[in-house]
Design an enzyme around this catalytic site. Structure first.
Site, PDB file in Angstrom:
ATOM      1  N   SER A 135       0.793  -1.236   0.000  1.00 50.47           N
ATOM      2  CA  SER A 135       0.000   0.000   0.000  1.00 50.47           C
ATOM      3  C   SER A 135       0.818   1.273   0.000  1.00 50.47           C
ATOM      4  O   SER A 135       0.238   2.370  -0.089  1.00 50.47           O
ATOM      5  CB  SER A 135      -0.959   0.004   1.191  1.00 50.47           C
ATOM      6  OG  SER A 135      -2.042  -0.872   0.946  1.00 50.47           O
ATOM      7  N   THR A 204      -6.469 -16.272  -0.004  1.00 56.46           N
ATOM      8  CA  THR A 204      -5.893 -16.579   1.299  1.00 56.46           C
ATOM      9  C   THR A 204      -5.959 -18.083   1.502  1.00 56.46           C
ATOM     10  O   THR A 204      -6.737 -18.782   0.854  1.00 56.46           O
ATOM     11  CB  THR A 204      -6.632 -15.860   2.442  1.00 56.46           C
ATOM     12  OG1 THR A 204      -8.013 -16.276   2.449  1.00 56.46           O
ATOM     13  CG2 THR A 204      -6.565 -14.354   2.279  1.00 56.46           C
ATOM     14  N   TYR A 240     -10.639   2.265   5.701  1.00 59.42           N
ATOM     15  CA  TYR A 240      -9.563   2.002   4.752  1.00 59.42           C
ATOM     16  C   TYR A 240     -10.066   1.050   3.671  1.00 59.42           C
ATOM     17  O   TYR A 240     -10.529  -0.056   3.964  1.00 59.42           O
ATOM     18  CB  TYR A 240      -8.399   1.384   5.510  1.00 59.42           C
ATOM     19  CG  TYR A 240      -7.109   1.291   4.750  1.00 59.42           C
ATOM     20  CD1 TYR A 240      -6.247   2.380   4.679  1.00 59.42           C
ATOM     21  CD2 TYR A 240      -6.730   0.114   4.132  1.00 59.42           C
ATOM     22  CE1 TYR A 240      -5.038   2.301   3.999  1.00 59.42           C
ATOM     23  CE2 TYR A 240      -5.529   0.018   3.450  1.00 59.42           C
ATOM     24  CZ  TYR A 240      -4.689   1.109   3.391  1.00 59.42           C
ATOM     25  OH  TYR A 240      -3.494   1.025   2.714  1.00 59.42           O
ATOM     26  N   SER A 241      -9.972   1.460   2.420  1.00 59.76           N
ATOM     27  CA  SER A 241     -10.546   0.675   1.330  1.00 59.76           C
ATOM     28  C   SER A 241      -9.656   0.716   0.102  1.00 59.76           C
ATOM     29  O   SER A 241      -9.426   1.786  -0.482  1.00 59.76           O
ATOM     30  CB  SER A 241     -11.942   1.203   0.967  1.00 59.76           C
ATOM     31  OG  SER A 241     -12.447   0.558  -0.184  1.00 59.76           O
ATOM     32  N   ARG A 377      -0.189   8.935   5.882  1.00 58.04           N
ATOM     33  CA  ARG A 377      -0.729   9.001   7.236  1.00 58.04           C
ATOM     34  C   ARG A 377       0.299   9.619   8.171  1.00 58.04           C
ATOM     35  O   ARG A 377       1.507   9.593   7.917  1.00 58.04           O
ATOM     36  CB  ARG A 377      -1.133   7.615   7.732  1.00 58.04           C
ATOM     37  CG  ARG A 377      -0.026   6.612   7.880  1.00 58.04           C
ATOM     38  CD  ARG A 377      -0.567   5.304   8.455  1.00 58.04           C
ATOM     39  NE  ARG A 377      -1.128   5.482   9.763  1.00 58.04           N
ATOM     40  CZ  ARG A 377      -2.329   5.028  10.152  1.00 58.04           C
ATOM     41  NH1 ARG A 377      -3.069   4.345   9.308  1.00 58.04           N
ATOM     42  NH2 ARG A 377      -2.775   5.235  11.352  1.00 58.04           N
ATOM     43  N   GLY A 392       2.683  -1.022   4.103  1.00 57.31           N
ATOM     44  CA  GLY A 392       2.245  -1.838   2.989  1.00 57.31           C
ATOM     45  C   GLY A 392       2.338  -3.312   3.313  1.00 57.31           C
ATOM     46  O   GLY A 392       3.302  -3.752   3.946  1.00 57.31           O
TER      47      GLY A 392
END
Length: 468
Positions: A135, A204, A240-241, A377, A392
């Site tokens: 991320s 997953t 958070y998306s 952030r 990330g």
């Protein structure tokens, strides 16, 4: 010094992007906006040149310097980095195969490593290893949209409907009520596609090994996110998306007429000379040199087998998380961004204008306060220093970049295993910016059974290692 652990301290003039200058918007070619399917009406105003204090206030670098001097405690001065190295060693001792960190403070550069890059061969981690940044890609994506606003091609207050007509519809969604700014600061209310049960069922656990090369188009990822109703009306909450940043990448393509990777390369990678940074698209490999990326496939059991997941199709993360880079390149990017080299003053203020994150599924930090800006952030450490950056996570890789607001002092770390608590990474930041050594048992030992599932440094004694 123990096997698999290295540290180096250098005072040098880094191979940065050259003389620093204020951001200059690119010229806008009128035909380009038409080919992107959008027509922007613009007005031109004549403004007298700023002088004196006005000019200083309009400089992102000067504004950052004033903020640092007047409001925030100063981070510790460069030293031996023994505490930072000890925090890296603690991450490995707690079970991560290998870790690296790279810090830059002015002209001083330091690199540290611990553990191994390859559990089979015992090859030590290298400070120059490439890795999937996850991320941290979001900061690149947000910077593109901020640059496009600076060039007059779009406004962050534009609705998503204006740029992606008809895309955000159904199940209570209305693209006319969601702004581009709300995509970037995660206040859109749009569900994150990678929390969808069907997505998780494929990517997953053991099914990941079967589907690792499947990939997905941005449009498919958006459809997954929009198959869920909004989590809240736009602008009334925070969650958070990753779907937000897939949409943001599509807006970049619509506004420029170029694909996302091309815009990252021509606006950021080439100008900053990020020679080890790539946007892989659908390519499943990581360019050399790199560590192997290891995963327990997000299974909670402490004895879950460890798989080599270095190769997979990263299009499932696209503009939300697919970039590959190095610690040195990420430091250079964040120094330029926070130093005011990539954005003019107005967009720089927007970048750092944060909203409270509350309990909206933010990556945990364990710090006293945090806020989310536009792809970046802020976190306040125990010593009162506020750092800016991002984290990330993708299969096999956990990364973190943090920097002072002026970008002068920046650190990036990576661990080549995707399990364990984040307290170990927090300890690295505390060590680097506050000088605090990790307390005994304060790192990933919180993880149930972490000691029993510990990975030996030699990497050849763990019977749970599975290489597909």
């Amino acid at each position: 010094m123990t096997k698999g652990t290295s540290t180096s301290l250098r005072h040098e003039r880094g191979p940065g992007p050259g003389p620093k200058a204020r951001y200059r918007p690119r010229s806008v070619r009128p035909g380009l906006l038409l080919t992107a399917g959008a027509l922007l009406a613009t007005t031109l105003a004549v403004v007298p040149p700023a002088t004196g204090a006005e000019a200083a206030a309009d400089s992102p670098r000067e504004a950052n310097r004033m903020t640092m001097e007047q409001r925030e405690p100063r981070p510790r001065t460069p030293g031996t980095h023994q505490a930072t190295q000890a925090a890296l060693d603690a991450i490995v001792a707690a079970g991560t195969p290998g870790a690296l960190a790279r810090a830059t403070n002015g002209r001083a550069h330091w690199s540290g490593t611990a553990g191994v890059a390859d559990l089979r061969t015992g090859q030590p981690r290298r400070a120059t290893d490439r890795f999937r940044v996850g991320s941290l890609t979001k900061t690149f994506t947000a910077t593109l949209l901020l640059q496009l606003e600076a060039e007059g091609r779009l406004s962050l207050d534009d609705s998503v409907e204006k740029w992606l007509p008809g895309v955000i519809r159904g199940r209570g969604h209305d693209g006319r009520k969601v702004s581009l700014r709300q995509l970037l600061n995660h206040t859109s209310g749009i569900f994150s596609y990678n929390r969808d049960p069907g997505f998780l069922a494929r990517f997953t656990g053991e099914p990941f090994l079967e589907h690792r090369y499947d990939g997905a188009t941005p449009q498919e990822l958006v459809r997954i996110g929009l198959s869920h109703p909004p989590e809240f009306p736009p602008g009334t909450g925070w969650s958070y998306s990753d779907t937000n940043y897939i949409l943001a990448g599509l807006v970049v393509e619509r506004a420029t007429g170029h694909d996302y990777a091309t815009e990252v390369e021509r606006r950021l990678i080439r100008p900053l000379r990020l020679h080890s940074t790539t946007v892989p698209g659908t390519s499943p490999t990581v360019p050399r040199p790199h560590a192997r990326h290891y995963s327990r496939l997000y299974l909670d059991h402490p004895d879950a087998p460890i798989h080599d997941v270095t190769d997979f199709n990263p299009s499932v993360a696209w503009a939300a998380g697919q970039i590959i880079s190095t610690a040195d390149d990420l430091n250079r990017f964040f120094r330029a961004l926070l130093g005011g080299e990539l954005l003019p003053a107005r967009q720089q203020r927007a970048l750092l204008d944060t909203v409270p994150t509350g309990d909206g599924e933010a990556p945990p930090t364990g710090h006293s306060s945090s806020g989310y800006g536009l792809g970046i952030r802020s976190d306040t450490l125990s010593c009162g220093v506020t750092v800016w950056g991002h984290g990330g996570q993708v299969p096999g890789s956990l990364s973190r970049t943090a920097a002072t607001r002026d970008g002068r002092h920046v650190l990036t770390l990576n661990r080549n295993g995707d399990w364990g608590e984040q307290t170990g990474e927090d300890a690295v930041l505390e060590a680097e910016f506050c000088g605090a050594r990790p307390a005994a048992g304060s790192d990933d030992g919180d993880t149930p059974g972490a000691e029993r599932g510990r990975i030996p440094r030699s990497g050849v004694e763990d019977p749970a290692l599975v290489v597909p």
